[in-house]
Scaffold this active site. Structure first.
Site, PDB file in Angstrom:
ATOM      1  CB  SER A 126      -0.855  -0.032   1.271  1.00 54.18           C
ATOM      2  OG  SER A 126      -1.398   1.235   1.533  1.00 54.18           O
ATOM      3  CE1 TYR A 151      -3.864  -2.378   5.526  1.00 52.97           C
ATOM      4  CE2 TYR A 151      -3.288  -0.052   5.444  1.00 52.97           C
ATOM      5  CZ  TYR A 151      -3.584  -1.223   4.796  1.00 52.97           C
ATOM      6  OH  TYR A 151      -3.590  -1.259   3.423  1.00 52.97           O
ATOM      7  CE  LYS A 155      -1.454  -4.588   3.368  1.00 51.78           C
ATOM      8  NZ  LYS A 155      -1.666  -5.897   2.736  1.00 51.78           N
TER       9      LYS A 155
END
Ligand code: UD1
Length: 334
Positions: A126, A151, A155
């Site tokens: 992302s 989150y 990643k």
């Protein structure tokens, strides 16, 4: 036909990628635990593919599921790994849920790949890894910043783990903001509960299912005061996975770990999206401007030049198509 294991293949990006893989002559094999989607997605896929997709209901953290899949399908040529949680706010409240699914799940998958001699991976990353960039657009050389949420950390950790494992050929795709839906209206985004992302909230609000949208902050240092993002049609994003896989399976990688930004290369503000929605659909969204949302970056959009020159992929669909298709999906779906 090459077997491609698609973890999270019934999710928003996963389901659109399954269609693109099928159209490109690959054999997608879906693994999904249905934690953030619905089984009816299979019906939409069946209509689009003209046959029942190969589907296994299971969890990426279940080591035995991979042996079960291979025993039924034969060897897997590559994995596209979508299965992960993605709600930023929830990750702050329940970090272990995110580390367990997104990090432990990746490791369980990679151990199975090692055991089963599967050496090719496309990983969903992302643009969140860039944090608040000092300069836009961001290229793959732009330094990453400490993540603003668990989150985001998952990643970054995923990228690090894959980079460290030199036995694996990895294509790491850093997505910008995927929106829209398949133009048929047969598959699209299925947010559970109140959506926190802009487009699903907007379409549900215009459909009368939610109160008017709140624009999170109107005093940012941007031309109209609202945040800027690089919105990309989910079908363009799905096609990027095919381009990436072609490079991987064509043995064209120059390094075991390659990173690509997958965006359009242009940014739009929240207000531009709202006005664009009205122009594309004829529906006027109701909204008010509220306070800033903690953790939002001011502006980020992609330098997508590397994906174009190396993968031969670029986004083709306009913002207007993205918004029209998102609205079409919302109407059919509700
Ligand atoms: C977020 C994540 C990103 C993740 C993506 C998909 C952050 C910082 N980034 O992207 O890592 O990959 O979701 O889950 O959280 N907005 C409103 N009103 C709303 C909703 C959103 O004004 O009701 C604005 C936001 O402030 C932002 C833009 O719309 O400026 C896009 O927001 P959103 O769709 O949530 O995506 P990101 O926050 O960019």
């Amino acid at each position: 036909m090459k077997n491609i294991l698609v973890t999270g293949g019934l999710g928003f990006i996963g389901s659109h990628t399954v269609v693109s893989l099928h159209e490109a002559g690959y054999n997608p094999i879906i693994l999904d635990n249905l934690s953030n989607t619905r089984i009816d997605v299979l019906g939409g896929l069946e209509k689009l593919m003209g046959k029942k997709p190969v589907f296994f209901q299971g969890d990426v953290n279940d080591a035995a599921v991979y042996d079960q899949i291979v025993s039924q399908t034969g060897p897997i040529h590559a994995v596209i790994h979508f299965a992960a949680f993605k709600a930023v706010g929830e990750s702050v409240e329940q970090p272990l849920k995110y580390y367990h699914n997104n990090v432990q799940g990746l490791i369980t998958l990679m151990l199975a790949m090692e055991r089963l001699s599967v050496k090719n991976m496309v990983f969903s990353s992302s643009c969140t890894v860039y944090g608040e960039p000092d300069q836009v657009p961001v290229s793959e050389e732009t330094p990453t910043k400490p993540a603003a949420s668990p989150y985001g950390v998952t990643k970054q950790m995923g990228e690090t783990i894959l980079k460290d494992c030199t036995w694996l050929q990895t294509q790491c795709l850093r997505y910008f903001n995927p929106i829209g839906a398949h133009p048929s209206g047969l598959i699209g985004e299925l947010p559970l509960g109140v959506p926190s992302n802009l487009i699903p909230y907007l379409t549900q609000s215009v459909a009368g299912l939610r109160p008017p949208l709140t624009v999170h902050g109107g005093d940012y240092p941007t031309p109209d005061g609202t945040c800027i993002r690089d919105y990309i049609h989910v079908c363009d994003l799905a096609d990027a996975h095919v381009a990436s896989l072609n490079r991987l399976l064509g043995n064209k990688q120059q390094d075991h770990f390659e990173v690509f930004n997958i965006g359009t290369g242009t940014g739009q503000s929240v207000l531009e999206v709202l006005h664009g929605f009205e122009a594309a659909t004829g529906e006027k969204p109701s909204y008010q401007v509220g306070p800033r949302r903690p953790g939002d970056v001011v502006a980020v959009w992609a330098d997508a030049g590397k994906a174009s020159s190396v993968l031969g992929w670029q986004a083709r669909r306009s913002l207007s198509e993205m918004l029209r298709d998102a609205w079409n999906w919302q109407r059919k779906h509700s």
